[in-house]
Design an enzyme around this catalytic site. Structure first.
Site, PDB file in Angstrom:
ATOM      1  NE  ARG A  96       4.476  10.050  -6.960  1.00  0.00           N
ATOM      2  CZ  ARG A  96       5.376   9.345  -7.675  1.00  0.00           C
ATOM      3  NH1 ARG A  96       6.709   9.893  -7.550  1.00  0.00           N
ATOM      4  NH2 ARG A  96       5.259   8.258  -8.328  1.00  0.00           N
TER       5      ARG A  96
ATOM      6  CB  THR B 275       1.343  17.977  -9.554  1.00  0.00           C
ATOM      7  OG1 THR B 275       0.907  17.299  -8.361  1.00  0.00           O
ATOM      8  CG2 THR B 275       0.239  18.637  -9.643  1.00  0.00           C
TER       9      THR B 275
ATOM     10  CG  ASP C  93       1.646   2.538  -6.282  1.00  0.00           C
ATOM     11  OD1 ASP C  93       1.577   2.140  -5.190  1.00  0.00           O
ATOM     12  OD2 ASP C  93       1.260   3.257  -6.984  1.00  0.00           O
TER      13      ASP C  93
ATOM     14  CG  ASP D  22      -1.981   0.708  -5.958  1.00  0.00           C
ATOM     15  OD1 ASP D  22      -2.850   0.536  -5.101  1.00  0.00           O
ATOM     16  OD2 ASP D  22      -1.818   1.689  -7.376  1.00  0.00           O
TER      17      ASP D  22
HETATM   18  O1  LIG Z   1       8.818  10.541  -3.904  1.00  0.00           O
HETATM   19  P1  LIG Z   1       8.054  10.795  -4.453  1.00  0.00           P
HETATM   20  O2  LIG Z   1       8.155  10.802  -5.636  1.00  0.00           O
HETATM   21  O3  LIG Z   1       7.267  11.213  -2.910  1.00  0.00           O
HETATM   22  O4  LIG Z   1       7.384   9.245  -4.532  1.00  0.00           O
HETATM   23  C1  LIG Z   1       7.638   8.395  -3.453  1.00  0.00           C
HETATM   24  C2  LIG Z   1       5.969   8.169  -2.510  1.00  0.00           C
HETATM   25  O5  LIG Z   1       4.957   7.744  -3.624  1.00  0.00           O
HETATM   26  C3  LIG Z   1       4.162   6.380  -3.103  1.00  0.00           C
HETATM   27  O6  LIG Z   1       3.436   6.477  -2.342  1.00  0.00           O
HETATM   28  P2  LIG Z   1       1.976   6.579  -2.668  1.00  0.00           P
HETATM   29  O7  LIG Z   1       1.512   8.298  -3.245  1.00  0.00           O
HETATM   30  O8  LIG Z   1       1.635   6.081  -4.128  1.00  0.00           O
HETATM   31  O9  LIG Z   1       1.049   7.063  -1.688  1.00  0.00           O
HETATM   32  P3  LIG Z   1       0.197   5.118  -1.206  1.00  0.00           P
HETATM   33  O10 LIG Z   1       1.193   4.217  -0.652  1.00  0.00           O
HETATM   34  O11 LIG Z   1      -1.320   5.411  -0.224  1.00  0.00           O
HETATM   35  O12 LIG Z   1       0.774   3.937  -2.670  1.00  0.00           O
HETATM   36  C4  LIG Z   1       5.855   5.908  -2.468  1.00  0.00           C
HETATM   37  O13 LIG Z   1       5.065   4.635  -1.391  1.00  0.00           O
HETATM   38  C5  LIG Z   1       5.896   6.823  -1.375  1.00  0.00           C
HETATM   39  O14 LIG Z   1       6.065   7.747  -0.647  1.00  0.00           O
HETATM   40  O1  LIG Z   2       7.767   3.151  -8.260  1.00  0.00           O
HETATM   41  C1  LIG Z   2       7.131   4.125  -7.612  1.00  0.00           C
HETATM   42  C2  LIG Z   2       7.533   5.520  -7.451  1.00  0.00           C
HETATM   43  C3  LIG Z   2       6.516   6.800  -6.430  1.00  0.00           C
HETATM   44  N1  LIG Z   2       5.793   4.972  -6.052  1.00  0.00           N
HETATM   45  C4  LIG Z   2       6.406   3.896  -6.487  1.00  0.00           C
HETATM   46  O2  LIG Z   2       4.862   3.117  -5.073  1.00  0.00           O
HETATM   47  N2  LIG Z   2       6.817   3.468  -6.368  1.00  0.00           N
HETATM   48 MG   LIG Z   3       0.950   4.135  -4.192  1.00  0.00          MG
END
Ligand SMILES: O=P(O)(O)OC[C@H]1O[C@H](OP(=O)(O)OP(=O)(O)O)[C@H](O)[C@@H]1O
Ligand SMILES: O=c1cc[nH]c(=O)[nH]1
Ligand SMILES: [Mg+2]
Length: 210
Positions: free
Chosen positions: A105, A109, A201, A204
């Site tokens: 994400r 944006t 997150d 993370d």
């Molecule tokens: O519903 P949304 O607003 O799209 O957010 C949710 C997304 O955000 C996080 O991923 P992230 O972008 O942090 O990637 P990662 O899993 O690599 O940390 C999470 O694991 C989802 O995939």
């Molecule tokens: O709360 C949140 C939202 C998006 N992605 C995450 O990992 N946590």
């Molecule tokens: Mg993430």
């Protein structure tokens, strides 16, 4: 409109409390996500079709018994955080094939950016379960489901641990054929797009990358 199931089993809810806690470290976070995914697998597979088979027990021959009627399952974790749910699911569904959709994400944006897709060749025959601990704006889940449908997927369910109402609505609107399975439906998103109260997150916390 897709149905929303909040799996309120006490073991799921208890473990989720520890997942949410800021003081829970990477090792415990990872184990708990795995355990919650396994407990959720139990619920999400509740409606799998059974067929009658005949078996020999030590007591009689030709006893009528039940077996899964061969429905093929595919698990599709959204990278990275969805990976944390795969092993738990495979404990209960060991023959499932696993595809991967890589999305992150954009922090400004909040729009999803796809960077990897690798799926089983027969996805159109499989009941696919998309895995991601977090359903926030719904952008990532919708992009993953779009990607699967563009490759002829027919039956898709979405399984997340924590969701915001905004994300649920977005998926229901874009993909009314997709049922959603959650451990919790939280209050809202904050101004940075994080789920409140949420768990932070997920990627993370799973991989120790903060
Ligand atoms: O519903 P949304 O607003 O799209 O957010 C949710 C997304 O955000 C996080 O991923 P992230 O972008 O942090 O990637 P990662 O899993 O690599 O940390 C999470 O694991 C989802 O995939
Ligand atoms: O709360 C949140 C939202 C998006 N992605 C995450 O990992 N946590
Ligand atoms: Mg993430």
């Amino acid at each position: 409109m897709g149905k929303v199931y909040v799996l309120d089993h006490p073991l799921i809810q208890h473990k989720l409390t520890y997942i949410r806690k800021e003081s829970t470290g990477t090792k415990d976070f990872r184990e708990l996500v795995d355990e919650v995914a396994a407990l959720m697998a139990f619920e999400i597979t509740r409606d799998l079709p059974l067929e009658e088979v005949e078996i020999d027990t030590p007591v009689i021959s030709g006893a009528k018994a039940k077996a899964l009627s061969g429905k093929k399952i595919g698990l599709v974790p959204i990278l990275r955080a969805g990976l944390g749910m795969v092993d738990g699911m495979l404990q209960l569904i060991p023959a499932a094939k696993v595809g991967h959709v890589g999305l992150y994400r954009d922090p400004e944006t909040l729009k999803p950016v796809e960077y990897y897709v690798k799926l089983p060749s027969d996805i159109e025959e499989r009941e696919l379960i998309v895995l991601d601990p977090m359903l926030a704006t719904g952008g990532s889940a919708n992009a993953a489901i779009d990607s699967l449908k563009n490759r002829d997927a027919r039956q898709i369910r979405l399984m997340c641990i924590v969701a915001a109402p905004e994300g649920v609505e977005a998926v229901q609107e874009a993909h009314p054929d997709v049922d959603i399975y959650l451990a919790a439906l939280d209050e809202k998103l904050n101004e940075k797009g994080y789920i409140v109260p949420g768990l932070g997150d997920a990627g993370d916390r799973l991989f120790g990358t903060k």
